[in-house]
Design a protein around this motif. Structure first.
Motif, PDB file in Angstrom:
ATOM      1  N   PHE A  48       2.160   0.968  -4.598  1.00 23.71           N
ATOM      2  CA  PHE A  48       3.312   0.110  -4.356  1.00 23.71           C
ATOM      3  C   PHE A  48       2.875  -0.876  -3.284  1.00 23.71           C
ATOM      4  O   PHE A  48       2.451  -0.469  -2.205  1.00 23.71           O
ATOM      5  CB  PHE A  48       4.495   0.959  -3.890  1.00 23.71           C
ATOM      6  CG  PHE A  48       5.800   0.232  -3.946  1.00 23.71           C
ATOM      7  CD1 PHE A  48       6.327  -0.184  -5.146  1.00 23.71           C
ATOM      8  CD2 PHE A  48       6.509  -0.029  -2.782  1.00 23.71           C
ATOM      9  CE1 PHE A  48       7.537  -0.845  -5.210  1.00 23.71           C
ATOM     10  CE2 PHE A  48       7.720  -0.690  -2.834  1.00 23.71           C
ATOM     11  CZ  PHE A  48       8.237  -1.096  -4.048  1.00 23.71           C
ATOM     12  N   VAL A  49       2.924  -2.162  -3.592  1.00 27.36           N
ATOM     13  CA  VAL A  49       2.357  -3.178  -2.713  1.00 27.36           C
ATOM     14  C   VAL A  49       3.395  -4.205  -2.268  1.00 27.36           C
ATOM     15  O   VAL A  49       4.412  -4.406  -2.936  1.00 27.36           O
ATOM     16  CB  VAL A  49       1.171  -3.896  -3.392  1.00 27.36           C
ATOM     17  CG1 VAL A  49       0.027  -2.931  -3.659  1.00 27.36           C
ATOM     18  CG2 VAL A  49       1.598  -4.584  -4.686  1.00 27.36           C
ATOM     19  N   PHE A  50       3.100  -4.833  -1.157  1.00 21.96           N
ATOM     20  CA  PHE A  50       3.939  -5.905  -0.618  1.00 21.96           C
ATOM     21  C   PHE A  50       3.169  -7.201  -0.693  1.00 21.96           C
ATOM     22  O   PHE A  50       1.980  -7.265  -0.378  1.00 21.96           O
ATOM     23  CB  PHE A  50       4.384  -5.557   0.802  1.00 21.96           C
ATOM     24  CG  PHE A  50       5.368  -4.438   0.769  1.00 21.96           C
ATOM     25  CD1 PHE A  50       6.721  -4.693   0.669  1.00 21.96           C
ATOM     26  CD2 PHE A  50       4.931  -3.122   0.747  1.00 21.96           C
ATOM     27  CE1 PHE A  50       7.633  -3.658   0.552  1.00 21.96           C
ATOM     28  CE2 PHE A  50       5.833  -2.078   0.646  1.00 21.96           C
ATOM     29  CZ  PHE A  50       7.182  -2.349   0.548  1.00 21.96           C
ATOM     30  N   ILE A  66       9.093  -3.324   7.563  1.00 24.63           N
ATOM     31  CA  ILE A  66       9.581  -3.660   6.215  1.00 24.63           C
ATOM     32  C   ILE A  66      11.033  -3.232   6.075  1.00 24.63           C
ATOM     33  O   ILE A  66      11.865  -3.996   5.569  1.00 24.63           O
ATOM     34  CB  ILE A  66       8.688  -3.011   5.135  1.00 24.63           C
ATOM     35  CG1 ILE A  66       7.287  -3.635   5.176  1.00 24.63           C
ATOM     36  CG2 ILE A  66       9.317  -3.155   3.751  1.00 24.63           C
ATOM     37  CD1 ILE A  66       6.246  -2.876   4.384  1.00 24.63           C
ATOM     38  N   TYR A  70      14.226  -5.704   5.255  1.00 30.30           N
ATOM     39  CA  TYR A  70      15.122  -5.530   4.110  1.00 30.30           C
ATOM     40  C   TYR A  70      16.521  -5.035   4.488  1.00 30.30           C
ATOM     41  O   TYR A  70      17.411  -5.026   3.635  1.00 30.30           O
ATOM     42  CB  TYR A  70      14.461  -4.661   3.037  1.00 30.30           C
ATOM     43  CG  TYR A  70      13.490  -5.491   2.226  1.00 30.30           C
ATOM     44  CD1 TYR A  70      13.948  -6.318   1.209  1.00 30.30           C
ATOM     45  CD2 TYR A  70      12.134  -5.514   2.527  1.00 30.30           C
ATOM     46  CE1 TYR A  70      13.085  -7.121   0.496  1.00 30.30           C
ATOM     47  CE2 TYR A  70      11.255  -6.316   1.808  1.00 30.30           C
ATOM     48  CZ  TYR A  70      11.744  -7.120   0.795  1.00 30.30           C
ATOM     49  OH  TYR A  70      10.885  -7.931   0.082  1.00 30.30           O
ATOM     50  N   SER A  98      10.474  -1.004  -9.766  1.00 25.79           N
ATOM     51  CA  SER A  98      10.034  -1.340  -8.413  1.00 25.79           C
ATOM     52  C   SER A  98      11.186  -1.298  -7.418  1.00 25.79           C
ATOM     53  O   SER A  98      10.984  -0.944  -6.252  1.00 25.79           O
ATOM     54  CB  SER A  98       9.302  -2.681  -8.371  1.00 25.79           C
ATOM     55  OG  SER A  98      10.052  -3.687  -8.961  1.00 25.79           O
ATOM     56  N   MET A 102      11.147   1.104  -4.246  1.00 24.95           N
ATOM     57  CA  MET A 102      11.393   0.573  -2.898  1.00 24.95           C
ATOM     58  C   MET A 102      12.426   1.438  -2.170  1.00 24.95           C
ATOM     59  O   MET A 102      12.236   1.803  -1.014  1.00 24.95           O
ATOM     60  CB  MET A 102      11.882  -0.875  -3.004  1.00 24.95           C
ATOM     61  CG  MET A 102      12.246  -1.523  -1.683  1.00 24.95           C
ATOM     62  SD  MET A 102      10.810  -1.777  -0.654  1.00 24.95           S
ATOM     63  CE  MET A 102      11.539  -2.791   0.625  1.00 24.95           C
ATOM     64  N   TYR A 143       7.663  -7.266  -3.386  1.00 30.62           N
ATOM     65  CA  TYR A 143       7.009  -5.980  -3.636  1.00 30.62           C
ATOM     66  C   TYR A 143       6.916  -5.726  -5.128  1.00 30.62           C
ATOM     67  O   TYR A 143       7.676  -6.285  -5.921  1.00 30.62           O
ATOM     68  CB  TYR A 143       7.755  -4.830  -2.944  1.00 30.62           C
ATOM     69  CG  TYR A 143       9.243  -4.829  -3.184  1.00 30.62           C
ATOM     70  CD1 TYR A 143       9.787  -4.214  -4.306  1.00 30.62           C
ATOM     71  CD2 TYR A 143      10.099  -5.462  -2.298  1.00 30.62           C
ATOM     72  CE1 TYR A 143      11.145  -4.224  -4.529  1.00 30.62           C
ATOM     73  CE2 TYR A 143      11.466  -5.475  -2.512  1.00 30.62           C
ATOM     74  CZ  TYR A 143      11.982  -4.856  -3.625  1.00 30.62           C
ATOM     75  OH  TYR A 143      13.334  -4.869  -3.851  1.00 30.62           O
ATOM     76  N   SER A 144       5.972  -4.869  -5.486  1.00 29.56           N
ATOM     77  CA  SER A 144       5.767  -4.549  -6.886  1.00 29.56           C
ATOM     78  C   SER A 144       4.772  -3.394  -6.981  1.00 29.56           C
ATOM     79  O   SER A 144       4.344  -2.846  -5.976  1.00 29.56           O
ATOM     80  CB  SER A 144       5.220  -5.772  -7.624  1.00 29.56           C
ATOM     81  OG  SER A 144       5.180  -5.540  -9.007  1.00 29.56           O
ATOM     82  N   ARG A 146       0.984  -2.272  -8.004  1.00 29.56           N
ATOM     83  CA  ARG A 146      -0.345  -2.898  -8.081  1.00 29.56           C
ATOM     84  C   ARG A 146      -0.861  -2.929  -9.507  1.00 29.56           C
ATOM     85  O   ARG A 146      -1.519  -3.866  -9.914  1.00 29.56           O
ATOM     86  CB  ARG A 146      -1.326  -2.141  -7.164  1.00 29.56           C
ATOM     87  CG  ARG A 146      -2.753  -2.672  -7.206  1.00 29.56           C
ATOM     88  CD  ARG A 146      -2.819  -4.088  -6.671  1.00 29.56           C
ATOM     89  NE  ARG A 146      -4.166  -4.610  -6.664  1.00 29.56           N
ATOM     90  CZ  ARG A 146      -4.670  -5.412  -7.613  1.00 29.56           C
ATOM     91  NH1 ARG A 146      -3.946  -5.752  -8.658  1.00 29.56           N
ATOM     92  NH2 ARG A 146      -5.895  -5.865  -7.513  1.00 29.56           N
ATOM     93  N   LEU A 160      -1.808  -9.610  -0.909  1.00 32.74           N
ATOM     94  CA  LEU A 160      -1.240  -8.283  -0.754  1.00 32.74           C
ATOM     95  C   LEU A 160      -1.370  -7.891   0.714  1.00 32.74           C
ATOM     96  O   LEU A 160      -2.446  -7.987   1.293  1.00 32.74           O
ATOM     97  CB  LEU A 160      -1.978  -7.266  -1.623  1.00 32.74           C
ATOM     98  CG  LEU A 160      -1.974  -7.518  -3.125  1.00 32.74           C
ATOM     99  CD1 LEU A 160      -2.704  -6.405  -3.852  1.00 32.74           C
ATOM    100  CD2 LEU A 160      -0.573  -7.680  -3.655  1.00 32.74           C
ATOM    101  N   THR A 168      -2.275  -0.103   0.428  1.00 36.81           N
ATOM    102  CA  THR A 168      -1.227   0.248  -0.525  1.00 36.81           C
ATOM    103  C   THR A 168      -0.467   1.492  -0.089  1.00 36.81           C
ATOM    104  O   THR A 168      -0.934   2.262   0.737  1.00 36.81           O
ATOM    105  CB  THR A 168      -1.812   0.535  -1.922  1.00 36.81           C
ATOM    106  OG1 THR A 168      -2.723   1.612  -1.808  1.00 36.81           O
ATOM    107  CG2 THR A 168      -2.508  -0.671  -2.493  1.00 36.81           C
TER     108      THR A 168
END
Length: 181
Positions: A48-50, A66, A70, A98, A102, A143-144, A146, A160, A168
């Protein structure tokens, strides 16, 4: 199909199996309302990446930062070591894999701030495109998974971020089986 549609099809008996991120609580409830129980079987892991624009000088955020972004406790990149610019924090739509990840992996029970319409992104490709869009440039954060970018090739202009000094956050992907109650 995207995660939301896949779980709807599973709940409605259109398919017997989906390969997806774990379902959201609402997707589980929808399955139960249709007389179905989802059983998860882990089969793979993804990261899971930003994401931010490549011109953003910030390279690393903590999970706490983060969460702060958010929940809108942090509103400016300067608060996390960047330039004096408001943060454009994009979110995915409810029920997406995603967005569910999150909430489970990062938010730790904190409620995400209600995004503006322009901050709600319907697809992973749109998330990446919005992050690198000239309108937002260095202000953006998204975010999503990878794995999506491994298949799609990393979007030009995208960077990233490291999280807690690590590139990650591990996220479990699952196979969901459908069983009757």
């Amino acid at each position: 199909h995207a995660t939301g549609r896949a779980y709807k099809m599973l709940a409605e008996g259109e398919v017997d199996l989906v390969f997806a991120a774990p379902p959201s609580p609402e997707q589980v409830e929808y399955g139960l309302s249709k007389g179905r129980v989802f059983t998860e079987e882990p089969i793979a892991y993804d990261a899971f990446v930003f994401l931010t624009h490549q011109d953003n000088p910030v390279d690393d955020l903590t999970v706490e930062q983060i969460r702060g972004i958010y929940t809108q406790r942090i509103l400016n990149w300067q608060e996390v070591g960047g330039p004096d610019r408001d943060i454009m924090a994009f979110q995915r739509d409810e029920g997406s894999g995603s967005q569910t990840a999150m909430l489970r992996l990062v938010m730790d029970g904190d409620k995400m701030a209600e995004p503006m319409v322009r901050e709600t992104i319907g697809g992973m490709g749109a998330m990446a495109g919005s992050v690198v869009d000239d309108t937002h440039r260095r202000n953006s954060l998204g975010y999503s998974f990878r794995g999506y970018f491994a298949v799609q090739d990393l979007v030009s202009g995208l960077k990233l971020l490291q999280v807690n000094g690590i590139v990650t956050i591990a996220a479990q992907l699952c196979t969901a089986f459908l069983t009757l109650l």
